[in-house]
Design a protein around this motif. Structure first.
Motif, PDB file in Angstrom:
ATOM      1  N   LEU A  54       0.818  -1.214   0.000  1.00  0.00           N
ATOM      2  CA  LEU A  54       0.000   0.000   0.000  1.00  0.00           C
ATOM      3  C   LEU A  54       0.854   1.268   0.000  1.00  0.00           C
ATOM      4  CD1 LEU A  54      -2.790  -1.052   2.529  1.00  0.00           C
ATOM      5  CD2 LEU A  54      -3.006  -0.814   0.038  1.00  0.00           C
ATOM      6  N   LEU A  55       1.891   1.292   0.852  1.00  0.00           N
ATOM      7  CA  LEU A  55       2.695   2.506   0.991  1.00  0.00           C
ATOM      8  C   LEU A  55       3.667   2.714  -0.167  1.00  0.00           C
ATOM      9  CD1 LEU A  55       3.555   2.480   4.822  1.00  0.00           C
ATOM     10  CD2 LEU A  55       1.788   3.781   3.638  1.00  0.00           C
ATOM     11  N   CYS A  56       4.280   1.644  -0.640  1.00  0.00           N
ATOM     12  CA  CYS A  56       5.301   1.775  -1.693  1.00  0.00           C
ATOM     13  C   CYS A  56       4.838   1.289  -3.056  1.00  0.00           C
ATOM     14  CB  CYS A  56       6.571   1.001  -1.293  1.00  0.00           C
ATOM     15  SG  CYS A  56       7.415   1.679   0.146  1.00  0.00           S
ATOM     16  N   GLY A  57       3.947   0.307  -3.078  1.00  0.00           N
ATOM     17  CA  GLY A  57       3.529  -0.259  -4.352  1.00  0.00           C
ATOM     18  C   GLY A  57       2.427   0.516  -5.036  1.00  0.00           C
ATOM     19  N   VAL A  58       1.424   0.952  -4.271  1.00  0.00           N
ATOM     20  CA  VAL A  58       0.293   1.662  -4.868  1.00  0.00           C
ATOM     21  C   VAL A  58       0.728   2.923  -5.619  1.00  0.00           C
ATOM     22  CG1 VAL A  58      -1.838   2.920  -4.344  1.00  0.00           C
ATOM     23  CG2 VAL A  58      -1.426   0.686  -3.304  1.00  0.00           C
ATOM     24  N   PRO A  59       1.628   3.779  -5.053  1.00  0.00           N
ATOM     25  CA  PRO A  59       2.077   4.945  -5.823  1.00  0.00           C
ATOM     26  C   PRO A  59       2.711   4.580  -7.158  1.00  0.00           C
ATOM     27  CG  PRO A  59       2.705   5.183  -3.527  1.00  0.00           C
ATOM     28  CD  PRO A  59       2.200   3.782  -3.681  1.00  0.00           C
TER      29      PRO A  59
END
Length: 633
Positions: A54-59
């Motif tokens: 969520l924190l690193c992959g979604v962006p």
């Protein structure tokens, strides 16, 4: 597609908020989540690796979708997104989180490298004060924003303050620390008529400065605009890597499908996607370029285009301008020569000469006064003074009538220049020096020879340039004699005199048609066409030559050429690093694909091996920040 851009702008702005600190926090939290997932995922209701996704992959996924939808831009983020989604689909949450975290870590390292590369020049921008003390016609002082200072305004700078504008000292004497702008370690004495630059520090004594380049046109502000263009993303070689990344996306999808069809195992296909992510390939070039830019910045260069360094590595001919590049660009007194029927002793002649020029506004007159003061000549205030434009000056010194000027001024006074002929004067004329004749009480008394002295570092620099395999050439608009003298002093074997701007351009065009790429190094307006036309253009003296700076690809901030050999060597080392990075990246990718096909690597270990390669590439490039060729050290 362009019509969709406004709909994505709020999302892009949201992703961009927070900067480096946000990225560091997200990476640290995600790394902790991955550790928890690795050691305790079975005992938790939800795999902690989801937090990393969520924190690193979604962006990463969002940015890839925006680029694909708005510009149909197929780059590394798209393949990373596909690999993430595929890993999640088969339940490999840790692998998905690992890929996301290491990709963001690579991006952070690149961003920090860029920041370090530009930090030195940003300091110059920060030196500009926000306010200026303007003196009105009635002598009243008022403080206004530095950007609001108008051309011609009178600005007062007190001891310890930073000069807010470029200008000329009208009154007051002081010493200015110019090290932040020019790199000159010794403070420079300033008196009425001296030029000062914004961002320099007034050491002592209040001065009034007439603004010549206020506000956004000041030296530091113009450098700020150059900083904004020091972006490795503009380099052609970077765009080449992007094109490779596009083909790798297609290749990765094809390879993954082929592996699945041969083995029938979706896990192997997902592993191929993970290891095929072109992270290190895409990072290989820009990290090397921005690190090289950082190195060049520390050595006094502003790199306006990353592509300039890539092109500089290919040059075979270095063309130098003379005045202000090989030479100091400031006339100096070569000799004061007593001669004629009324020849005086040299000391008395120098006193009368410099005293007569004391009120002169002509550059050569100011040069005489400057040199006389430096040599401790006893100057006398003239009781009468007349400036004769285009001819010279006439003054009364201690009751004596003194005329200093050219042949026309002497002829106007009824004197023939033959009266001054002597062997010493002829030798200076043959060397290309500028000659001014001196008459005292209507009789020939002597002459002064002025020349532009060769920079102390020029000969050593030219020798190093030649040793690097680049042929130095001197092109100048000066006369044949002066050009030959300077070329001999600098150790340049090939030169061309009396060159107009178009002549320099034609020389460069002819040389490059013959297959010899040229770098042009100059400082004046007359050099701008050649700087623009050459394969690479380097402007000398970044704070004073607007047109030359705009035309050039690189700018030497400190005004000297001693670091040019370092820049040539650095550009070649940068290319070697880029090639090594690209070779390593491709070899690692293909080795990982084979291991994934043989089931030696699973998505987790594949992501670790592949993305460790990205970190290696960035670290390898970062060494360029402190690189220095041993033979030039």
């Amino acid at each position: 597609m362009e019509s969709l851009k406004p709909y994505f702008e709020p999302l892009e702005n949201l992703l961009g908020k927070g900067g480096v600190r946000k990225d560091i926090v997200f990476i640290l939290i995600s790394a902790a989540a991955l550790l928890a997932s690795f050691f305790a995922s079975d005992s938790l209701p939800i795999d902690p690796a989801w937090l990393a996704v969520l924190l690193c992959g979604v962006p990463i996924v969002i940015e890839a979708v925006i680029a694909l939808v708005t510009e149909f831009d197929v780059k590394a983020d798209l393949l990373v997104s596909i690999a993430l989604i595929a890993a999640l689909a088969v339940g490999q949450f840790f692998a998905a989180g690992e890929v996301a975290v290491i990709m963001q870590l690579g991006g952070l390292l690149e961003e920090l490298t860029v920041g370090r590369a530009q930090r030195g020049i940003r300091k110059l921008v920060e030196l500009t004060p926000r306010t200026a003390r303007v003196v009105g016609e009635n002598g009243e002082e008022r403080e206004i924003a530095a950007d609001d200072v108008q051309l011609g305004a009178l600005v007062r700078v007190l001891p310890g303050e930073t000069v807010p504008v470029d200008g000329v000292v009208v009154s007051g004497n002081t010493s200015i620390d110019e090290s932040a702008v020019t790199g000159e370690p010794m403070p420079q004495d300033k008196q009425p008529g001296s030029e000062v630059s914004s961002g320099t520090s007034n050491q002592f004594g209040a001065i009034d400065v007439r603004a010549t380049r206020p506000g956004q046109d000041s030296s530091i502000q113009r450098m700020a605009r150059l900083v904004q263009s020091a972006d490795a993303g503009k380099a052609k070689i970077v765009r080449l890597a992007d094109r490779w990344a596009t083909w790798i996306v297609v290749g990765a999808l094809t390879a993954a499908v082929a592996v699945y069809m041969v083995t029938g195992e979706i896990l192997r296909a997902v592993t191929v996607l993970v290891v095929f992510c072109p992270c290190s390939l895409v990072l290989a070039t820009p990290t090397a370029i921005v690190a090289a830019i950082g190195n060049a910045t520390k050595h006094g260069f502003l790199v306006k285009e990353g592509d300039a360094l890539e092109r500089l590595a290919r040059v075979k001919c270095a063309i130098f301008d003379k005045t202000g590049t090989i030479t100091e660009g400031k006339p100096q007194v070569s000799a004061v020569i007593p001669c004629g029927v009324n020849a005086l002793c040299q000391t008395r002649l120098y006193t009368l000469l410099a005293s007569a020029e004391l009120r002169s506004e002509h550059p050569l007159g100011r040069a005489v006064v400057r040199c006389a003061r430096a040599e401790g000549v006893d100057l006398r205030e003239p009781s009468a003074f007349e400036m004769k434009p285009g001819l010279g000056v006439i003054a009364e010194i201690d009751g004596e009538h003194v005329a200093v000027g050219n042949v026309a001024l002497m002829s106007e006074s009824g004197l023939s220049v033959a009266l001054w002929e002597c062997e010493s004067l002829a030798s200076h004329r043959d060397a290309g020096d500028t000659i001014a004749y001196i008459a005292v009480d209507g009789k020939a008394a002597g002459a002064v020879a002025l020349s532009d002295t060769v920079r102390r570092e020029s000969r050593h620099t030219v020798r190093q340039v030649r040793e690097s395999g680049v042929q130095p050439v001197l092109l100048t608009g000066d006369n044949e004699a002066a050009s030959r003298t300077v070329a001999d002093a600098a150790g340049i074997l090939e030169f061309s005199a009396s060159c107009k701007p178009e002549d320099k351009m034609r020389y460069i065009e002819r040389t490059e048609r013959e297959g010899t790429p040229c770098v042009m190094i100059g400082d004046g307006i007359n050099d701008a066409p050649a700087l623009k036309r050459a394969f690479v253009g380097i402007a000398v003296g970044g704070v004073g030559s607007d047109v030359a700076v705009e035309a050039a690809d690189l700018v030497i901030v400190n005004g000297g050429i001693s670091e040019v050999p370092h820049l040539l060597a650095l550009s070649r080392q940068m290319i070697r690093r880029i090639k090594a990075n690209l070779t390593f990246s491709m070899a690692l990718n293909f080795a990982a694909i084979i291991l994934a096909f043989l089931a030696v690597l699973d998505p987790v270990s594949g992501a670790l091996v592949h993305n460790c390669g990205s970190v290696f590439v960035i670290v390898n490039s970062a060494f360029l920040l402190r690189w220095s060729p041993k033979r030039l050290a």
